[in-house]
Design an enzyme around this catalytic site. Structure first.
Site, PDB file in Angstrom:
ATOM      1  N   GLN A  29      38.469  45.724  39.153  1.00  0.00           N
ATOM      2  CA  GLN A  29      38.464  47.724  39.212  1.00  0.00           C
ATOM      3  C   GLN A  29      38.861  48.522  38.513  1.00  0.00           C
ATOM      4  O   GLN A  29      38.182  50.202  38.346  1.00  0.00           O
ATOM      5  CB  GLN A  29      40.075  47.966  39.456  1.00  0.00           C
ATOM      6  N   GLY A  70      49.587  48.095  40.318  1.00  0.00           N
ATOM      7  CA  GLY A  70      48.380  46.847  39.787  1.00  0.00           C
ATOM      8  C   GLY A  70      47.625  47.042  39.396  1.00  0.00           C
ATOM      9  O   GLY A  70      47.442  48.260  39.847  1.00  0.00           O
ATOM     10  N   CYS A 107      45.615  51.251  48.065  1.00  0.00           N
ATOM     11  CA  CYS A 107      45.190  50.380  46.926  1.00  0.00           C
ATOM     12  C   CYS A 107      44.012  52.040  45.755  1.00  0.00           C
ATOM     13  O   CYS A 107      43.089  52.884  46.462  1.00  0.00           O
ATOM     14  CB  CYS A 107      43.507  49.688  46.695  1.00  0.00           C
ATOM     15  N   LEU A 108      43.731  51.405  44.211  1.00  0.00           N
ATOM     16  CA  LEU A 108      43.391  52.534  43.868  1.00  0.00           C
ATOM     17  C   LEU A 108      41.955  52.500  43.954  1.00  0.00           C
ATOM     18  O   LEU A 108      41.269  53.953  44.072  1.00  0.00           O
ATOM     19  CB  LEU A 108      44.058  52.525  42.194  1.00  0.00           C
ATOM     20  N   HIS A 115      41.760  40.715  44.574  1.00  0.00           N
ATOM     21  CA  HIS A 115      40.363  41.654  43.480  1.00  0.00           C
ATOM     22  C   HIS A 115      40.181  40.779  42.825  1.00  0.00           C
ATOM     23  O   HIS A 115      38.561  40.677  42.768  1.00  0.00           O
ATOM     24  CB  HIS A 115      41.264  42.127  43.298  1.00  0.00           C
ATOM     25  N   HIS A 122      47.546  40.824  46.885  1.00  0.00           N
ATOM     26  CA  HIS A 122      47.113  42.244  46.512  1.00  0.00           C
ATOM     27  C   HIS A 122      45.878  41.997  45.699  1.00  0.00           C
ATOM     28  O   HIS A 122      44.930  42.375  45.791  1.00  0.00           O
ATOM     29  CB  HIS A 122      47.393  43.501  46.629  1.00  0.00           C
ATOM     30  N   GLU A 123      46.337  42.123  44.245  1.00  0.00           N
ATOM     31  CA  GLU A 123      45.681  42.308  43.292  1.00  0.00           C
ATOM     32  C   GLU A 123      45.042  40.516  42.410  1.00  0.00           C
ATOM     33  O   GLU A 123      43.739  40.809  42.278  1.00  0.00           O
ATOM     34  CB  GLU A 123      47.143  41.811  41.917  1.00  0.00           C
TER      35      GLU A 123
END
Ligand code: NI
Length: 174
Positions: free
Chosen positions: A53, A48, A101-102, A147, A143-144
């Site tokens: 990000q 995702g 997480c990236l 952000h 999670h997304e």
């Protein structure tokens, strides 16, 4: 052209801002951001991605669960672009499971999330849609969504004892 964009990492203030609501879904700038998000996510083994990000303060996320090196057990699905999403939990039940997480390389942690949620969003045509998500995909969504609100998953970790290194995660839990 659509390009792979650098991932903004923890410590960058752009990850800590509430993202802006998308007003005009068809604007070129919005279409370009979505395309860049798609190629950027595809270039990683994440499941995702949220617009902040890649440094874009808009309420846009992509949910793209598929088995990858990072998430070998992730279910396969067609990726979904969600614009201006919101959600409600359809019951109170939460479960802890592993997230990464990236934007926070090298770390994994156990995060409590709702297991059943109702999501409202606009698609790339501006249509308002509702979808019920559960389990891992509901987790990716939450999670997304965090952000977009300027939160990261570490904010939700209940104990530092629930944090492990990526290397130990691979050794112990994959
Ligand atoms: Ni993330």
């Amino acid at each position: 052209m659509h390009q792979i964009r650098p991932i903004v990492e923890l410590g960058d203030p752009r990850l800590r801002k509430e993202a802006m609501v998308v007003g005009r879904v068809f604007e070129n700038a919005v279409i370009n951001i979505i395309s860049d998000m798609e190629v950027t996510l595809a270039s990683t083994d994440g499941v995702g991605l949220a617009a902040p990000q890649i440094g874009e303060s808009y309420q846009i996320i992509i949910i793209g669960s598929r088995p990858t090196d990072r998430y070998p057990l992730a279910p396969q699905m067609d990726s979904i672009v969600m614009i201006n999403p919101s959600f409600t939990a359809t019951n109170e039940h939460c479960e802890k499971d592993w997230e990464g997480c990236l934007s926070i390389p090298g770390i994994r942690a156990l995060v409590p999330r709702y297991t059943e949620i109702q999501v409202d969003y606009q698609d790339i045509n501006g249509l308002r849609l509702h979808v019920h998500l559960s389990g891992f995909i509901a987790r990716v969504f939450q999670h997304e969504f965090d952000h977009l609100m300027g939160h990261v998953y570490l904010d939700r970790v209940e104990s530092n004892l629930d944090i492990v290194s990526e290397k130990m995660f691979q050794e112990l839990y994959v």
